[in-house]
Design a protein around this motif. Structure first.
Motif, short mmCIF file in Angstrom:
data_model
loop_
_atom_site.label_atom_id
_atom_site.label_comp_id
_atom_site.label_asym_id
_atom_site.label_seq_id
_atom_site.Cartn_x
_atom_site.Cartn_y
_atom_site.Cartn_z
N SER A 100 0.66 -1.40 0.10
CA SER A 100 0.02 0.00 0.11
C SER A 100 0.83 1.34 -0.16
O SER A 100 0.37 2.24 -0.19
CB SER A 100 -1.01 0.00 1.33
N GLY A 101 2.09 1.16 0.30
CA GLY A 101 3.05 2.18 0.45
C GLY A 101 2.60 3.00 1.85
O GLY A 101 3.22 4.32 1.85
N GLN A 102 2.00 2.51 2.41
CA GLN A 102 1.61 3.43 3.96
C GLN A 102 2.35 2.48 5.18
O GLN A 102 2.85 1.33 4.74
CB GLN A 102 0.00 3.21 4.12
N ASP A 103 2.35 3.06 6.19
CA ASP A 103 3.19 2.58 7.30
C ASP A 103 1.97 2.03 8.16
O ASP A 103 0.90 2.32 8.08
CB ASP A 103 3.75 3.64 8.34
N TYR A 104 2.09 0.75 8.76
CA TYR A 104 1.40 -0.11 9.67
C TYR A 104 1.93 0.30 11.26
O TYR A 104 3.07 0.21 11.23
CB TYR A 104 1.53 -1.42 9.47
N ARG A 105 1.10 0.72 11.88
CA ARG A 105 1.48 1.17 13.23
C ARG A 105 0.84 0.16 14.38
O ARG A 105 -0.61 -0.03 13.94
CB ARG A 105 1.01 2.75 13.46
N ARG A 106 1.45 -0.36 15.06
CA ARG A 106 0.67 -1.19 16.15
C ARG A 106 1.30 -0.68 17.46
O ARG A 106 2.58 -0.50 17.85
CB ARG A 106 1.59 -2.59 16.19
N ASN A 107 0.27 -0.38 18.24
CA ASN A 107 0.70 0.22 19.53
C ASN A 107 0.91 -0.83 20.56
O ASN A 107 0.09 -2.07 20.57
CB ASN A 107 -0.87 0.86 20.59
N LEU A 108 2.24 -0.92 21.23
CA LEU A 108 2.48 -1.94 22.00
C LEU A 108 2.09 -2.02 23.39
O LEU A 108 1.70 -0.70 24.04
CB LEU A 108 4.00 -2.00 22.18
N VAL A 109 1.81 -3.15 23.99
CA VAL A 109 1.09 -3.27 25.24
C VAL A 109 2.23 -3.35 26.37
O VAL A 109 3.00 -4.21 26.15
CB VAL A 109 0.02 -4.46 25.14
N TYR A 110 2.17 -2.42 27.33
CA TYR A 110 2.85 -2.73 28.60
C TYR A 110 2.86 -3.81 29.44
O TYR A 110 1.66 -4.23 29.80
CB TYR A 110 2.98 -1.52 29.45
N LEU A 111 3.89 -4.67 29.78
CA LEU A 111 3.90 -5.67 30.82
C LEU A 111 4.88 -5.28 31.87
O LEU A 111 6.01 -4.88 31.60
CB LEU A 111 4.14 -7.02 30.12
N THR A 112 4.64 -5.54 33.06
CA THR A 112 5.76 -5.61 34.05
C THR A 112 6.67 -6.60 33.68
O THR A 112 6.63 -7.47 32.96
CB THR A 112 5.00 -5.96 35.49
N PRO A 113 7.99 -6.19 34.35
CA PRO A 113 9.11 -7.18 33.95
C PRO A 113 8.68 -8.50 34.29
O PRO A 113 9.05 -9.58 33.34
CB PRO A 113 10.31 -6.77 34.84
#
Length: 216
Positions: free
Chosen positions: A81-94
């Motif tokens: 598509s020529g576009q950027d795919y954005r994924r929000n990363l989910v925070y986890l405790t260590p």
């Protein structure tokens, strides 16, 4: 001309009716700024950090003056598509991160944690991309008389009330200290509420992130 540390110092000398405490100001300022870092959340003190991620990346160093992350996004180009795919990363405790990724295989990152002075992402990057981090900066330090920062510029009463509280505690005027403690907390709450209103000011006003209304 922007207000500076010297302006606040002079106001404090006038308020206290004495100047024999100025050598103690650096330690008092540290106390005030530590409280500000814990309580204040200003859009103007937020920055975006963009880090290219080679294949196999697992650790990314924290940005300079990083206090906490608001949003971490993995960005990959979509060739079709020529576009950027954005994924929000989910925070986890260590601990939870270790449980989810006991062996960190390569893949498209879905989660992150904070490990020492690094962001740790999992799975490891299998295809090149960028890590975009929206994060809160620590308060800019006041050291020299000519120093200023975003708090002094718009919310100088925070510093003044906080330092007046410290000064009155030092001189054992506990009644005045209680007054300035209340003013200090009130001024921080007022600043947070004002900036919150600006961020979520309704659908006709753009917020700091370029979205509308409550789009963080």
């Amino acid at each position: 001309m922007a207000d500076t540390f010297l302006d606040i110092k002079n106001d404090l000398i006038e308020e206290m009716g004495r100047s024999d405490f100025t050598a103690l100001l650096p330690s008092w300022v540290k106390h005030v700024e530590a409280k500000c870092d814990r309580v204040l959340e200003f859009p103007i003190n937020e920055q975006v950090f963009l880090q290219p991620l080679p294949v196999g990346t697992e650790y990314v160093g924290l940005p300079t003056n990083h206090l906490f992350a608001r949003k971490v996004v993995f960005i990959t180009p979509d060739a079709s598509s020529g576009q950027d795919y954005r994924r929000n990363l989910v925070y986890l405790t260590p601990t939870d991160f270790e449980a989810k990724f006991p062996i960190v295989l390569k893949g498209s990152p879905t989660h992150y944690t904070i490990s020492g002075i690094n962001f740790r992402i999992g799975p490891k990057v299998i295809a090149i991309g960028d890590l975009e981090i929206l994060y809160q900066l620590r308060v800019g330090k006041l050291i020299a008389d000519g120093d200023t920062n975003n708090i002094v510029g718009e919310n100088r009463d925070i510093y003044f009330n906080g330092l007046a509280y410290e000064a009155n505690i030092h001189f054992k005027d506990f009644e005045s200290a209680a007054v300035f403690k209340g003013r200090f907390e009130e001024s921080m709450n007022d600043a947070n509420n004002r900036h919150f209103d600006r961020r979520y000011s309704g659908p006709i006003s753009m917020n700091f992130n370029g979205g509308f209304g409550g789009d963080l």
